[in-house]
Design a protein around this motif. Structure first.
Motif, PDB file in Angstrom:
ATOM      1  N   LEU A  65      41.529 -54.476 -14.910  1.00  0.00           N
ATOM      2  CA  LEU A  65      41.696 -55.834 -14.380  1.00  0.00           C
ATOM      3  C   LEU A  65      40.485 -56.699 -14.713  1.00  0.00           C
ATOM      4  O   LEU A  65      40.623 -57.856 -15.119  1.00  0.00           O
ATOM      5  CB  LEU A  65      41.923 -55.798 -12.869  1.00  0.00           C
ATOM      6  CG  LEU A  65      43.337 -55.516 -12.404  1.00  0.00           C
ATOM      7  CD1 LEU A  65      43.380 -55.267 -10.900  1.00  0.00           C
ATOM      8  CD2 LEU A  65      44.257 -56.670 -12.766  1.00  0.00           C
ATOM      9  N   ALA A  66      39.287 -56.124 -14.543  1.00  0.00           N
ATOM     10  CA  ALA A  66      38.069 -56.862 -14.889  1.00  0.00           C
ATOM     11  C   ALA A  66      38.009 -57.138 -16.388  1.00  0.00           C
ATOM     12  O   ALA A  66      37.582 -58.221 -16.810  1.00  0.00           O
ATOM     13  CB  ALA A  66      36.842 -56.078 -14.432  1.00  0.00           C
ATOM     14  N   LYS A  69      40.351 -59.936 -17.166  1.00  0.00           N
ATOM     15  CA  LYS A  69      39.805 -61.204 -16.678  1.00  0.00           C
ATOM     16  C   LYS A  69      38.759 -61.743 -17.649  1.00  0.00           C
ATOM     17  O   LYS A  69      38.745 -62.936 -17.954  1.00  0.00           O
ATOM     18  CB  LYS A  69      39.202 -61.012 -15.286  1.00  0.00           C
ATOM     19  CG  LYS A  69      38.740 -62.298 -14.653  1.00  0.00           C
ATOM     20  CD  LYS A  69      38.268 -62.077 -13.232  1.00  0.00           C
ATOM     21  CE  LYS A  69      37.857 -63.397 -12.605  1.00  0.00           C
ATOM     22  NZ  LYS A  69      37.435 -63.225 -11.213  1.00  0.00           N
ATOM     23  N   SER A  70      37.900 -60.868 -18.156  1.00  0.00           N
ATOM     24  CA  SER A  70      36.860 -61.337 -19.075  1.00  0.00           C
ATOM     25  C   SER A  70      37.415 -61.682 -20.458  1.00  0.00           C
ATOM     26  O   SER A  70      36.878 -62.525 -21.149  1.00  0.00           O
ATOM     27  CB  SER A  70      35.746 -60.295 -19.203  1.00  0.00           C
ATOM     28  OG  SER A  70      36.207 -59.153 -19.882  1.00  0.00           O
ATOM     29  N   SER A  72      40.540 -62.869 -20.992  1.00  0.00           N
ATOM     30  CA  SER A  72      41.709 -63.743 -20.884  1.00  0.00           C
ATOM     31  C   SER A  72      41.584 -64.993 -21.754  1.00  0.00           C
ATOM     32  O   SER A  72      42.571 -65.438 -22.338  1.00  0.00           O
ATOM     33  CB  SER A  72      41.987 -64.116 -19.433  1.00  0.00           C
ATOM     34  OG  SER A  72      40.930 -64.885 -18.910  1.00  0.00           O
ATOM     35  N   THR A  92      48.334 -64.434 -16.102  1.00  0.00           N
ATOM     36  CA  THR A  92      47.912 -63.699 -14.918  1.00  0.00           C
ATOM     37  C   THR A  92      48.216 -62.231 -15.182  1.00  0.00           C
ATOM     38  O   THR A  92      49.350 -61.875 -15.489  1.00  0.00           O
ATOM     39  CB  THR A  92      48.683 -64.167 -13.669  1.00  0.00           C
ATOM     40  OG1 THR A  92      48.524 -65.573 -13.518  1.00  0.00           O
ATOM     41  CG2 THR A  92      48.182 -63.457 -12.423  1.00  0.00           C
TER      42      THR A  92
END
Length: 126
Positions: A65-66, A69-70, A72, A92
């Motif tokens: 997930l991290a 996020k980085s 994206s 998302t």
């Protein structure tokens, strides 16, 4: 009427292009074992929910997930170039719990004695 909506067709393109990007362009070690399992796109093509799975337990899930996020911004920019849409949907990333649930159900079924070797209540009455 078309058999598939535009959102469904675009979501398939997003999934395939995103999978290709993950394997060829993203070098983040947190995303090495991530697999895109599905994409759900709103009808107006503004928001995309990207479902993924990863092996390795909860720690790998949170690391992935991290990582997403980085990455994206890079992923969105790369997808925009490949898709050619007027507006690129907001991405998302969500962990796909269905594989874990299926694995849990499989373990429960294995723990039950379903092979027919045990006596049933009807067998004990005679």
């Amino acid at each position: 009427m078309k058999p598939f909506s535009r959102a469904e067709r675009v979501s398939v393109k997003i999934q395939s292009n995103l999978s290709e990007l993950l394997h060829k362009k993203v070098s983040d070690p947190r995303l090495e074992m991530a697999t895109i399992t599905g994409v759900k796109l709103t009808d107006d093509l503004r928001h995309a929910q990207i479902f993924f799975c990863v092996s390795g337990g909860k720690k790998a899930k949170y690391e992935a997930l991290a990582g997403f996020k980085s990455a994206s911004g890079f992923l969105k920019k790369s997808l925009a170039a490949k898709l050619g849409l007027k507006f690129m949907p907001a991405l998302t990333f969500l962990y796909d719990e269905s594989l874990d649930y299926g694995s849990h159900i499989n373990e429960v079924l294995k723990s039950l004695n379903v092979d027919g070797d045990s006596e049933t209540p009807e067998d004990t009455e005679s």
